[in-house]
Enzyme design. Structure first.
Site, short mmCIF file in Angstrom:
data_model
loop_
_atom_site.label_atom_id
_atom_site.label_comp_id
_atom_site.label_asym_id
_atom_site.label_seq_id
_atom_site.Cartn_x
_atom_site.Cartn_y
_atom_site.Cartn_z
N ILE A 160 0.89 -1.21 -0.08
CA ILE A 160 -0.08 0.03 0.13
C ILE A 160 0.83 1.35 0.05
CG2 ILE A 160 -0.47 -0.01 2.58
CD1 ILE A 160 -2.88 1.25 -0.42
N GLU B 5 -7.24 -2.08 5.40
CA GLU B 5 -7.21 -2.77 6.71
C GLU B 5 -5.93 -3.55 6.72
OE1 GLU B 5 -7.56 -6.09 6.20
OE2 GLU B 5 -8.00 -5.61 4.03
N GLY C 244 -5.45 -6.85 0.58
CA GLY C 244 -6.08 -5.80 1.44
C GLY C 244 -5.15 -4.43 1.73
N GLU C 245 -5.17 -4.22 2.66
CA GLU C 245 -4.22 -2.70 3.07
C GLU C 245 -4.82 -1.63 2.23
OE1 GLU C 245 -0.33 -3.39 1.94
OE2 GLU C 245 -0.15 -5.11 3.32
N GLY C 246 -5.74 -1.77 1.56
CA GLY C 246 -6.57 -0.51 0.56
C GLY C 246 -5.62 -0.61 -0.85
#
Lengths: 344, 344
Positions: free
Chosen positions: B94, B168, B309-311
């Site tokens: 990210i 997240e 994930g992580e955006g």
């Protein structure tokens, strides 16, 4: 014509090194999906673990098509030159998206039916004021088709960057592309034709009949070159030449939509190894593009329902190429970041 | 708790103006596909024809999950804090994708089981060192869940930009998200669970059984708030709060993958109008995400097989939001470029 010698990118040692580099990054195995495939492909094309995207450029080839006399387009032929003017004035979609993504844009007149005169920003490679109407005769002579391929090769040889996107403008060119698709894949014409810039269902049916009659008339066109000369366009032939040369030079080829893919189809029938160099930017909404991609076993990056051409899909996909290079070059490894690995 | 008041973006006059602006651009009608839909949506969210993307930011919420005691993750819990350290050191995916796309990145400790101490770049909103194990008791008390929602609202209220992406990090959080999905959509647990960061098929089956037993135990949780408190995570609740506030403030909400969408699912059951503000960045490879998107009638922009994930999906989709704004703001019209329109 000197045909470029394109080598397959296969290299098992390098492939294993790239896999290791990708898998050591701080992320679950395979969790970057298509970006991981892309990073590995770019590494193999560039023949290095130090992958890079430098000076990307999009070449937009414009030309007119004699087959418009058959009434197969929703827009008048003048739109080809008017849109070239729009490119030069930086008002078209491709101008906006190329600028946004820091991508150079070169507009090539391969055969537009208009006298532009010398113009800043327009690369004049006009071979004729459009093709002949392939409903009546071959679109190009063999000499013209060869000249178009060679002009494309010369253009690709001049590019300094390592990524080349391809775009086009030419009223009538979805008809040429559909004919090429049919001849080169054997897919029925009815599944190759689509609405183009916005034909009615009746218009699409008429386009189908025009192509079917032309295919019957030119039954002797069998080799990829003959098929290109008979049904292609000056922009399509010039693109195919540029693609062949760019692959020989081990550049990443960024493929746009239906018409650009039809040019690649011709090039791939000439030199199958070219496909190793191709990144398919998107799947167009033009009916037939998905099947054309399937015929090439291609998996496009984007699927946004675009059907604009001009290379817009290439410009929009470019950030994903940067992302593929950046994650490989910039992310920490499990070791460097001291992150625990997966439990066994 | 003060619930934000989110208004539907519906505005027929503005919608017609946006359609006109989009359709007058020099391109075939509808030929920019999903970008046209997106441009119109952004215009309605911002309540203007002058759409803009300014100071986009991604908030990454991190927290731990008591349910990891049930052995439902392929990675140990320590990876949550180790990955937060990786975010702070700019080594995660990210970080790379946000930097590439000029997107601000804020890392929020919503409840990680680790003492970071005061750290540059870490927003400390820790409410607990993780949730309770929902296989045995509710993940959060009502008070903690409310505090998480409110902390998220306060964070969203501080953002200056008009686009907020959500990401997240939390080992175990696909288990929480799958439980939320099941409770809020009625889709069987077996169709909600997936491999997460890389579970074996046996591991996925175990995860399913853990959730099914917990659902049976907590049969009294019926309202969206109760379901969130019972099965959610601190990062999920804080995200849901931030989403609600961001929508109230008429920001564009950029939704990432499975866990972020589960937070949105909670928020949307509280305030259905929030969906007008959501742009779905991608469809994750986590099994269940496509069905969750279907339940929200959402059409994601990207489909790259990501499951990180992580955006990351938000950061990768951001250039498409810029493209949507840019084509509306920068392209010429048929009139301004003097390009002929479609033949009738």
């Amino acid at each position: 014509m000197l045909t470029p010698a394109i080598h397959a990118t296969r290299n098992e040692t390098l492939a294993a090194e790239l896999d290791r580099a990708i898998n050591n990054k701080t992320k679950p195995l395979g969790s970057l999906g298509a970006l991981e495939t892309l990073a590995k492909q770019i590494g193999l094309i560039q023949n290095t673990r130090q992958i890079s995207i430098s000076d990307p450029a999009i070449l937009v080839f414009a030309a007119d098509h004699g087959v418009v006399a058959e009434g197969i387009s929703a827009y008048p032929q003048d739109v080809t030159w008017q849109m070239v003017e729009n490119f030069l004035a930086k008002g078209a979609a491709i101008n906006v998206f190329a600028a946004q993504n820091n991508c150079a844009l070169y507009v090539v007149d391969a055969g537009v039916n208009h006298d532009f005169g010398p113009r800043d920003g327009l690369i004049d490679r006009k071979l004729a004021k459009g093709t002949h109407n392939f409903a009546q005769q071959a679109a190009m002579s063999n000499a013209t088709c060869t000249a178009a391929l060679e002009a494309g090769m010369a253009l690709a040889a001049e590019l300094k960057g390592n990524v080349v996107g391809f775009g086009e403008m030419g009223i009538g060119n979805t008809t040429a592309a559909a004919a090429l698709m049919h001849k080169l894949t054997g897919i029925p014409v009815a599944e190759c034709v689509g609405a183009g810039t916005g034909l009615s269902p009746d218009g699409v049916l008429h386009k189908q009949h025009v192509i079917e009659a032309a295919v019957a008339r030119h039954s002797g066109a069998v080799t990829p070159f003959d098929i290109l000369a008979t049904f292609g366009g000056l922009e399509i032939a010039m693109m195919a030449g540029a693609m062949l040369k760019a692959a020989e030079l081990r550049k990443v080829l960024l493929i746009d939509g239906f018409i650009v893919t039809s040019a690649l189809l011709v090039a791939a029938r000439m030199q199958p190894a070219i496909l190793d160099y191709c990144v398919f930017s998107h799947c167009s909404n033009e009916q037939g593009h998905q099947k054309m991609l399937n015929a090439l076993q291609a998996r496009p990056l984007l699927n946004l329902g675009l059907r604009l051409g001009e290379g817009t899909g290439c410009a929009l996909a470019l950030p994903l190429l940067h992302a593929a290079a950046n994650f490989v070059n910039q992310m920490a490894t499990f070791e460097s970041a001291q992150v625990s690995e997966k439990s066994e």
